[in-house]
Write a protein that holds these residues in place. Sequence first.
Motif, mmCIF file in Angstrom:
data_model
loop_
_atom_site.group_PDB
_atom_site.id
_atom_site.type_symbol
_atom_site.label_atom_id
_atom_site.label_comp_id
_atom_site.label_asym_id
_atom_site.label_seq_id
_atom_site.Cartn_x
_atom_site.Cartn_y
_atom_site.Cartn_z
ATOM 1 N N ILE A 144 1.908 1.643 -3.763
ATOM 2 C CA ILE A 144 0.746 2.137 -4.562
ATOM 3 C C ILE A 144 0.403 3.508 -4.369
ATOM 4 O O ILE A 144 -0.011 4.474 -5.098
ATOM 5 C CB ILE A 144 -0.494 1.117 -4.489
ATOM 6 N N GLY A 145 0.188 3.835 -3.039
ATOM 7 C CA GLY A 145 -0.327 4.895 -2.605
ATOM 8 C C GLY A 145 0.376 6.136 -2.740
ATOM 9 O O GLY A 145 0.047 7.152 -3.262
ATOM 10 N N TYR A 146 1.577 5.906 -2.536
ATOM 11 C CA TYR A 146 2.438 7.182 -2.866
ATOM 12 C C TYR A 146 2.885 7.246 -4.348
ATOM 13 O O TYR A 146 3.284 8.301 -4.635
ATOM 14 C CB TYR A 146 3.887 7.029 -1.724
ATOM 15 N N LEU A 161 -4.194 9.201 -1.866
ATOM 16 C CA LEU A 161 -3.307 8.553 -0.908
ATOM 17 C C LEU A 161 -3.917 8.070 0.388
ATOM 18 O O LEU A 161 -3.864 6.924 0.785
ATOM 19 C CB LEU A 161 -2.135 9.573 -0.589
ATOM 20 N N LEU A 176 -4.964 4.324 0.982
ATOM 21 C CA LEU A 176 -3.762 3.321 1.141
ATOM 22 C C LEU A 176 -2.885 3.666 2.231
ATOM 23 O O LEU A 176 -2.314 2.864 3.036
ATOM 24 C CB LEU A 176 -3.073 3.498 -0.203
ATOM 25 N N GLU A 177 -2.989 4.987 2.747
ATOM 26 C CA GLU A 177 -2.335 5.327 3.986
ATOM 27 C C GLU A 177 -2.704 4.589 5.282
ATOM 28 O O GLU A 177 -2.397 4.247 5.988
ATOM 29 C CB GLU A 177 -1.938 6.805 4.085
ATOM 30 N N LEU A 226 -11.567 4.265 5.639
ATOM 31 C CA LEU A 226 -10.337 4.459 4.786
ATOM 32 C C LEU A 226 -10.109 5.994 4.561
ATOM 33 O O LEU A 226 -9.107 6.359 4.173
ATOM 34 C CB LEU A 226 -10.727 3.897 3.217
ATOM 35 N N PRO A 235 0.898 -1.206 -0.022
ATOM 36 C CA PRO A 235 -0.029 0.054 -0.015
ATOM 37 C C PRO A 235 0.802 1.217 -0.002
ATOM 38 O O PRO A 235 0.400 2.385 -0.767
ATOM 39 C CB PRO A 235 -1.037 -0.072 1.194
ATOM 40 N N THR A 236 1.951 1.251 0.447
ATOM 41 C CA THR A 236 3.169 2.188 0.523
ATOM 42 C C THR A 236 3.131 2.593 -0.758
ATOM 43 O O THR A 236 3.047 3.825 -1.366
ATOM 44 C CB THR A 236 4.187 1.917 1.520
ATOM 45 N N MET A 279 -4.611 1.893 5.233
ATOM 46 C CA MET A 279 -4.233 0.332 5.371
ATOM 47 C C MET A 279 -2.835 0.302 5.715
ATOM 48 O O MET A 279 -2.532 -0.793 6.393
ATOM 49 C CB MET A 279 -4.395 -0.044 3.757
ATOM 50 N N LYS A 280 -1.836 1.001 5.105
ATOM 51 C CA LYS A 280 -0.437 0.947 5.620
ATOM 52 C C LYS A 280 -0.231 1.052 7.149
ATOM 53 O O LYS A 280 0.383 0.012 7.669
ATOM 54 C CB LYS A 280 0.357 1.701 4.803
#
Length: 284
Positions: A77-79, A125, A128-129, A151, A74-75, A131-132
Amino acid sequence: MRNDKISLYSPDYYLACTVGGALACAPTHGGITPLDLVKCRRQVNSSLYSSNWKGITSIIKNEGFPALYTGVLPTFIGYGLQGAAKYGGYEYFKKQYTDLNGGKANTFTFLAASATAEFIADIFLCPLEAMKVKIQTTLPPDKPNLRELSLYKGLVPLWCRQIPYTMVKFTSFEKIVDLIYSKAIKKPKDQLSNLQQTAVSFTGGYIAGIFCAAVSHPADVMVSLMNNNKEGLSVSQLYQKIGFSGLWNGLGIRIVMIGTLTGFQWLIYDSFKVYSGLPTTGGH
């Protein structure tokens, strides 16, 4: 370097900047996952590890070396998504605000463009942040129930962390690079090689990253706490629980992390711009 020339401020120009932003942010954030993992766990529980190094060695000993990269997907993909929107958006909005300012790029245009771009980028972001952070701070290590995760619960704290961070990141970078060219090198950047220009980008980015870390750290702590908030506490209740000093947990490792991160992001981003036949950022 590409032979076909991309016109400045054309759709292809903004596409190149967007791709460059993704390439700059996804691997750099993914690469420092071990540091981020320790930072997040210490922010949530400051007594968990006595130092950053003890945190790393403890994770390797108790969970295995691969566990240092807990949350890397997730890091990455998100970033990657955030970097695309942030860098591409910054270039677009900087042009728009500069035109509104009579064609003059100044501190206001840098601040406004970076804030606008980051506001949009964080919408990509945030899920996914969340989730991370949940994956990284679930102890003992286990698969967290992501279905129960809100989320966008941390969006406002994320904005509070990322918008000031990005405003400082881009504005201080632009100013530092201008100073390097005008005061240290004392040459226009077009008289320097591409390698020299990207070296300036790395130096300016690293220095800017130190300022970024200090400005955004309290909100970074709150993001970690909000995404691991099992008691359902509000932001104000969490602050009362940790106090002012708690807002600075993990600052040392974050300065090292963000300085290095930002330096390499500007290096990768401007290197990709050079490869695409575009000028590096700053040094107007």
